[in-house]
Motif scaffolding. Structure first.
Motif: not given
Length: 751
Positions: A89-95, A138-140, A200-212, A219-223
């Motif tokens: 469900v999430l981006p893997s830049l390298f496989r 957009e992923i960015g 992970y999207p910034k919605e997950v990594m953006g704050t400690p509460d969202a991350f923890n 995962l509300k936002v995937t790609a």
């Protein structure tokens, strides 16, 4: 961890798999001619099929050990199921490719390369112009920057399990346009390809509460080709559905349902049509093969069964006795026999719906030697243990019955097929009984030397002795039971089972016990060895008239020093699926016995194996597995880093559970981590590996088998080997007239 390797958590390693040998080659260089000789021992077994041959639709029910405690792979309690969800469900830049090499994932990257090295290393990522999150954004660069800040280690509010590589980044910024992401490093970082996978999207990594907390169960936002629909902890399922916002090749399956099925329940789940795909242990693989009328998955079922039966003999004895008592009544016995026969026939028929796909897992099983204290604190003793082992026989014990290449692993840092692989075991040397005994003698251990009489342990009702030690964890010098098993699962492997028994012979003879010969001389001391083997000075050994044949057991006399026999605590897991590991442990104990080393084997519950024994250092010898990695300079460093005292005085071991390391090994890892020359990095890793071998704290034994039961018509899924799974290509093969008449497997199954 299947328990032919129990293994430590892989959250701090960029594992190629996640949760039981490698090719010996000549010295490798960076040139392609040498790399051609370095191939994986076994290819992946996934029933490959082109997308045109894969049916649209269907559900894949995939067994996992447990519903993941978190969906954030960067948290400490992430596991194999966490990684599986993230991969879908999430981006893997390298496989990883079939040789375990990172390759750009074209679904997300047009390119990724180092564009500058002076004054600082700069990596430029060019993203696919269609790459978007499921909410349409957009992923960015904002997502890259949020993940860097969360994992950099600068903000302790983020509960991260690892930050390797992210702590070396100086800044992240937008490139020439929204499709470019520019990452500037404060310090050079060779393994930059390990970063941002998964992203992970910034919605997950953006704050400690969202991350923890926010990403633990949703995962509300995937790609990715799939989206997360539901995590049902009560029902033990995670449901993934085909993503409608995926821009790549559409997923063939409608759904993937990850179903929690413990290892010892996998065969029942398959027989009861609850799952379509499941990693299984060798015993279960044999039963599936037997249902098809073959002896085993490949070679001799008898050979594998005999070894596992021996390892399980003691624990099955009580069950066998109970069953015999229950079957005394003839009528009940006949009725039960009829029912069992019918049930067995139905079970065999059900298991014929599956095939076993086999390969070698990108992980290896090792013998770990705790060098923090006791006899193994002496490098000479550790090297003697290593020289006592016939690693080829140990690999054959596990892999040969499965028809897999039984070649010992020659490196701690790579496996056969990976570019960094080189067999450096020569730094330690091969099996050599005389050499092992010479090392022990040099360390002061005398063959058949005097042993002080040990006081008998007095245990309280809780199973503790007077010193508070666990029952069974005792010195056994002078005891009569060579292989005596206590209620706690501890048993002793002492001298030998019977005179002249060859290593590797069948069972332990008779009831599994034999007498340990001990003798006393006029000096009142006890000696280990043959009766009458009292020493009166001179070289150790029995004295007899010239020409008298040496006693058959003389070669198995125990080493002693300062009145104590050389005895090591060997801790093994006791849970279902660990039979192969225990069989290997038993064989190792017999090999050590040949050089005069006694072992005390203790079987402990799986859930306490690492926490209470390996991580805490409560063992001398142990077996567990490490995953292979495409980035050894980053991922393997904490495993072999020299332990150092922390601020509180406690020894900081990171993941170095053997507690042995050197400054030079640390230096080689550090040098490899900063070079941007791939050839130089590999050479530095090979030098580090040679020094790890020389330290003899961990002895790689064999590459773990990877056995997966699958529906015959499932394609592009199974035993993956090194290669990263491609979730969008998984599915059921299109029916053809011939397959429709020969296969009873449905094109799709419902959850």
């Amino acid at each position: 961890m299947s328990h032919d390797g129990v293994r430590p958590s892989a959250t701090r390693r960029a594992a190629a798999f996640l949760l039981a040998g490698a090719l010996t080659v000549s010295a490798l260089s960076a040139c392609s001619s040498d790399e051609k000789e370095n191939r994986p021992l076994a290819g992946q077994d996934i029933a490959p099929a082109g997308r045109a041959l894969v049916a649209d639709g269907g559900t894949l029910r995939w067994a996992v050990d447990a519903v993941p405690a978190t969906l954030n792979t960067f948290q400490a309690d992430a596991d194999a199921a966490t990684s599986r969800v993230a991969g879908a469900v999430l981006p893997s830049l390298f496989r990883l490719d079939a040789r375990g090499r990172p390759q750009p994932n074209p679904a997300y990257l047009e390119s990724a390369k180092v564009v500058d090295t002076e004054p600082r290393q700069v990596v430029l990522y060019r993203l696919d112009q269609q790459a978007v999150w499921s909410d349409g954004r957009e992923i960015g660069a904002a997502d890259f920057a949020a993940q860097w800040r969360a994992l950099s280690g600068k903000d302790s509010a983020y509960w991260t399990a690892r930050n390797a590589g992210y702590d070396r980044i100086a800044k992240i910024e937008r490139g020439h346009d929204d499709l470019e992401v520019k990452v500037t490093f404060a310090r050079p970082y060779a393994d930059w390809k390990s970063l941002f996978t998964p992203l992970y999207p910034k919605e997950v990594m953006g704050t400690p509460d969202a991350f923890n907390d926010g990403a633990r169960s949703k995962l509300k936002v995937t790609a990715g080709p799939f989206a997360l629909k539901k995590v049902d902890r009560e029902d033990g399922k995670v449901t993934l559905v085909r993503s409608t916002r995926w821009w790549g090749s559409p997923a063939k399956l409608d759904k993937i349902v990850l179903r929690a099925v413990p290892r010892d329940e996998r065969l029942d789940a398959l027989a009861e049509n609850k799952v379509d795909l499941a990693e299984v242990d060798p015993d279960d693989a044999e039963r599936i093969a037997a249902a098809h009328g073959t002896k085993t998955t490949a070679a001799s079922q008898a050979a594998a069964g005999a070894e596992r039966e021996k390892a399980e003999k003691a624990e099955k004895a009580e069950k066998a006795a109970k069953k015999e008592k229950e079957e005394k009544d003839k009528k009940k016995d006949e009725k039960k026999g009829d029912e069992d026969a019918a049930e067995a026939a139905a079970r065999r028929k059900a298991l014929r719906r599956y095939v076993v796909r086999s390969s070698l897992e990108p992980a290896y099983t090792q013998l770990a030697l705790n060098g923090s204290e006791g006899p193994l604190a002496d490098e000479r003793v550790r090297r003697a243990v290593a020289r006592a082992l016939d690693r080829t026989k140990l690999a054959e014990l596990v892999l040969k019955p499965l028809g897999l290449p039984a070649v010992p692993v020659g490196s701690h840092l790579a496996l056969a097929g990976q570019p960094a692989y080189e067999d450096n075991s020569g730094a330690l040397g091969g099996q050599d009984t005389k050499g092992a005994r010479a090392l022990l003698a040099d360390a002061g251990w005398i063959l058949g030397g005097p042993v002080e009489k040990q006081a008998k342990d007095k245990k309280d009702k809780k199973g503790k002795d007077e010193d508070g030690d666990e029952a069974g964890e005792k010195d056994t010098a002078g005891s009569k039971g060579e292989k005596s098993e206590d209620d706690d699962g501890t048993y002793i492997v002492g001298e030998d089972d019977k005179p002249g028994e060859a290593e590797g012979a069948g069972d332990h003879g008779g009831d599994g016990r034999s007498e340990e010969r001990a003798a006393r001389s006029a000096d009142g001391k006890q000696y280990l060895g043959e009766p009458g083997a009292a020493r009166h000075g001179g070289a150790p050994g029995a004295y007899a008239p010239m020409g008298t044949a040496a006693p058959a057991r003389a070669a198995d006399t125990v080493m002693a020093k300062d009145g104590k026999a050389l005895s090591l605590r060997f801790v093994l897991p006791s849970g279902p699926g660990s039979a192969s590991l225990r069989a290997v442990g038993d064989r190792i104990a017999r090999m050590l016995r040949k050089v005069g080393i006694r072992t005390t084997i203790t079987k402990v519950p799986d859930d306490s194996y690492f926490k209470d024994h390996i991580a805490s250092g409560e063992y001398d010898l142990a077996l567990y597995s490490w995953p292979a990695t495409a980035f050894p300079a980053t991922d393997a460093r904490p495993v072999y880093a020299k332990p150092v005292p922390g601020a509180d005085g406690e020894l900081k071991v990171e993941q170095n559970y053997t507690r042995v390391g050197t400054d030079r090994i640390d230096q080689l890892f550090d040098e490899a981590l900063v070079t941007l020359d791939a050839g130089k990095e590999r050479e530095l890793m090979r030098k580090a590996d040679s020094r790890i071998w020389a330290g003899a704290a961990s002895i790689p034994l064999y590459q773990r088998p990877q056995l997966t039961a699958a529906r015959p018509r499932l394609v592009n899924v199974g035993a993956f080997g090194f290669r990263t799974p491609v979730y969008e290509d998984m599915g059921y093969q299109e029916r053809t007239p011939s397959s429709a008449s020969t296969s009873s497997v449905p094109s799709a199954t419902s959850s």
